[in-house]
Design an enzyme around this catalytic site. Structure first.
Site, PDB file in Angstrom:
ATOM      1  CE1 TYR B 229      -3.992  -6.111  -3.216  1.00  0.00           C
ATOM      2  CE2 TYR B 229      -2.346  -7.835  -3.044  1.00  0.00           C
ATOM      3  CZ  TYR B 229      -3.034  -6.775  -2.496  1.00  0.00           C
ATOM      4  OH  TYR B 229      -2.750  -6.379  -1.220  1.00  0.00           O
ATOM      5  CG  HIS B 237       3.537 -10.206  -2.756  1.00  0.00           C
ATOM      6  ND1 HIS B 237       3.176  -9.886  -1.465  1.00  0.00           N
ATOM      7  CD2 HIS B 237       4.412 -11.227  -2.662  1.00  0.00           C
ATOM      8  CE1 HIS B 237       3.806 -10.688  -0.631  1.00  0.00           C
ATOM      9  NE2 HIS B 237       4.566 -11.513  -1.328  1.00  0.00           N
ATOM     10  CE  LYS B 268       3.007  -3.168  -2.489  1.00  0.00           C
ATOM     11  NZ  LYS B 268       3.408  -4.572  -2.557  1.00  0.00           N
TER      12      LYS B 268
END
Lengths: 405, 293
Positions: B229, B237, B268
């Site tokens: 993070y 997020h 991600k």
């Protein structure tokens, strides 16, 4: 929650800890109340309930499920399960009947049910060939095969035409006798010389000498008168003769050296005509299917399939329980709390196995053994990763078939 | 930057991802001995923090951890959990290297000490009972006074005072989350985790990312080692999924593809981290599946 023994109510350690966390129960040890930290340290250990197992327990209880420790002895036996099941297990078979409509392979309304064992009806392989029809042409064998192994003219013809072949004859005749005795057809000798030549002295035993044979007295004993036929009769004869086919004209028949071979030839011809040639059906390896019999495409594909689909419970009873994988909890649905009774809990919702992401994935042997232990209740793997819990389950899957009759 | 990867490996992005110190990430606090010590309780070989100030202190150090227990105010929900805080093995090792860790355990006390504790507890209980009795009476009186009619009030207040009794069963007791009283230090080492080369590699990556100001949590669900993070997880997020690969390890291409696809599905970026041996830095490579052109 809890159980009673010796007239007292007891709580399991994970239940006590959960109630402490909810603030419903205060646990005393040696007259001092335990804090939750004390509870964690005292109640949770690898020998009783591990921290990961308690995490899953607490998670499910907070969601409202009824969670009990798994008790293998309270599992109903397979026979008892069979009696209690409302739907029959063997109603569906993979063999499709031609007259029926499509039989669905998974007709359950509950999405979580593991498909039942499907009973395959064994296909009866037509290993035994049909009995061959007996040759009806034995009666035709009245005529002896006139051809000998030389394939040439019979030995009693001593024309000048055949003289140049006499040397070949002599060579061929010097081969061993093949057991064929050719008798002269005296009636057909009408045009030929009136006497039969003497046989080859090498064929005669001892010092026997045989002179020529005069045929005339024999021909006189044969009725050689022409049959008087009317024009219609002659026409009929001609037609029948045209249709009649001399069996000796067949090359294969001429090659037969004795009656046994001729019978074999007739049998193989008959077999081929009836669709069961002997080179297919009389050997060690026979065809999978008689092509004269009707069969649906689906059944044929089943016959030729090499890889048979199996079921997860196959061979599972032979596996022994592993220490690494065992069922920890039995979970019941939250909405059955009102009707839940400890004496009659009903059918569990799932059986929980608890593992972590750092550990190994369950292999097929473990899954088989757990499914066998669990019966018809689904197995859910609760995978703990620090604070998060993910639930996984393995579902049986049948490959779809595209072929229908 | 050295080439720990074998030829034919995915494209190496040599500059590490930009470290954004904005967003409230805490600056790197190296190990200092003056840190307040935290008491780790080992429960089933898992490191747990129980005290609220210690949990807050760990958060200020950039260690997120995971809360395990029920929240005392709303115990029957799973969205927000309460203490204890479970630390990652890397976080525990980090605190141990800081010298900020003390392992505690429950030890047996002598008979006299135990009797003293029991007496203390009962005395506390009695005092609490008295206080609550007074407060309950005040509460009832205030309820009576709220009623409007004047004449009944005085009479009712008098009867109340005469006949009021506070049941023992109505006593509110406190169930402590953390253990009260002095902590008993355990004799063993602070962290008893087994050191393997894989664990060392993960720790090196953890240190490096923490130094850059990232917050890290466990990423087992995403098929990786850490979730990275840019700031506090409550506010951001995750941007990256970290997979720690040793420099001498051969990774099959199918594993890389599976991990990259998984990362792209959850929006991600997959980052492959491989630490250099004997301290030093960490090489980062990021994979993003861009699809067919």
């Amino acid at each position: 929650m809890g159980f009673s023994a010796n007239g007292k109510q007891y709580l399991l350690p994970e239940e006590a800890l959960y109630l402490m966390e909810c603030g419903n129960v205060q646990v005393f040890y040696q007259d001092l109340p335990l804090s939750i930290q004390d509870g964690f340290e005292c109640f949770l250990s690898s020998s009783s309930v591990s921290l990961q197992q308690y995490q899953v327990f607490g998670h499910l209880k907070r969601l409202g499920y009824v969670v009990h420790r798994f008790d293998a002895s309270s599992q109903p036996s397979s026979y008892a399960r069979q009696l209690n099941l409302p739907q029959s297990r063997g109603a569906r078979s993979l063999k499709r009947k031609r007259s029926d409509s499509l039989v669905p392979t998974c007709s359950h309304s509950e999405a979580h049910k593991v498909p039942d064992v499907k009973r395959r009806q064994a296909e009866e392989d037509p290993t035994l060939p049909e009995s061959r029809p007996t040759s009806s042409q034995d009666t035709l064998g009245a005529q002896s095969p006139s051809a000998d192994s030389n394939g040439g003219r019979p030995w009693w013809i001593t024309d000048a035409v055949a003289s140049h072949q006499s040397h070949e004859h002599a060579c061929r005749r010097s081969l061993c006798w093949d057991g064929v005795i050719v008798f002269p057809d005296v009636a057909s000798l009408r045009g030929h010389s009136s006497c039969l030549a003497s046989p080859d002295p090498s064929l005669l035993p001892g010092g026997l000498t045989v002179g020529e044979c005069d045929v005339k007295p024999w021909t006189r004993r044969i009725n050689q008168r022409e049959v008087k036929m009317s024009a219609k009769d002659r026409e009929r004869e001609r037609r029948e003769h045209r249709r009649k086919w001399d069996v000796n004209r067949d090359e294969k028949v001429r090659q037969c050296r004795n009656w046994a071979e001729y019978h074999q030839l007739l049998a193989s011809r008959q077999g081929r005509r009836s669709g069961r040639p002997e080179h297919l059906w009389q050997r060690e390896v026979t065809p999978l299917h008689d092509h004269t019999q009707p069969i649906s495409t689906g059944e044929l594909l089943d016959k030729i399939s090499v890889i048979k689909s199996t079921h997860v419970l196959e061979g599972a009873s032979r596996l022994k329980a592993s220490e690494e994988w065992r069922i920890c909890f039995t979970v019941y649905q939250p909405d059955t709390v009102a009707t839940f009774k400890k004496s009659n809990p009903g059918k569990p919702f799932a059986h929980m196995c608890i593992c972590s992401f750092t550990g190994p994935v369950p292999d097929l042997a473990a899954i088989k053994q757990l499914s066998f232990q669990s019966g018809d209740v689904q197995i859910v793997f609760a995978v703990v990763d620090a604070g998060d819990i993910s639930f996984y389950t393995f579902k049986d899957f049948q490959l779809p078939t595209d072929v229908y009759p | 930057v050295g080439g720990p990867w074998l030829p034919g490996d995915p494209h190496l992005l040599s500059p590490p991802p930009a470290c954004n110190n904005g967003g409230g990430s805490s600056p790197w606090r190296g190990p200092r001995k003056s840190e307040p010590t935290m008491h780790i309780s080992q429960c089933d070989s898992a490191p747990l923090l129980w005290h609220t100030d210690e949990v807050a202190a760990a958060r200020s150090l950039g260690l997120v951890g995971a809360l395990l227990g029920s929240l005392p105010r709303t115990p029957r929900q799973n969205v927000r959990l309460g203490r204890p805080l479970l630390l990652l093995p890397e976080e525990e090792r980090f605190l141990g290297d800081c010298g900020a860790l003390t392992a505690i355990s429950q030890s047996d006390v002598g008979v006299r000490e135990h009797a003293r504790q029991v007496a203390l507890y009962e005395e506390t209980l009695e005092r609490s009972y008295q206080e609550q009795q007074v407060l309950a009476l005040q509460d009832r009186k205030a309820a009576v006074l709220r009623v409007d009619c004047e004449e009944d009030k005085r009479r009712r207040l008098e009867t109340l005072e005469r006949h009021f009794s506070f049941q023992r069963s109505a006593l509110m007791v406190q169930l402590n989350t953390a253990r009260v009283g002095p902590a008993h230090l355990s004799a063993g080492p602070a962290s008893c985790a087994i050191r393997t080369p894989a664990a060392d590699a993960k720790y090196q990556v953890f240190l490096d990312l923490r130094r850059r100001g990232f917050y890290l949590t466990s990423a087992g669900k995403f098929g990786g080692d850490f979730l990275v993070y840019p700031g506090d997880p409550l506010r951001f997020h995750a941007h990256f999924i970290c997979v720690c690969v040793r420099a001498d390890e051969r990774v099959p291409l199918s594993d890389l593809l599976a991990a990259a696809r998984l990362g792209s599905n959850v929006k991600k970026t997959l980052v492959l981290c491989s630490p250099h041996c004997h301290g030093g830095g960490v090489t980062y490579s990021s994979l993003q599946w861009s699809g067919m052109i």
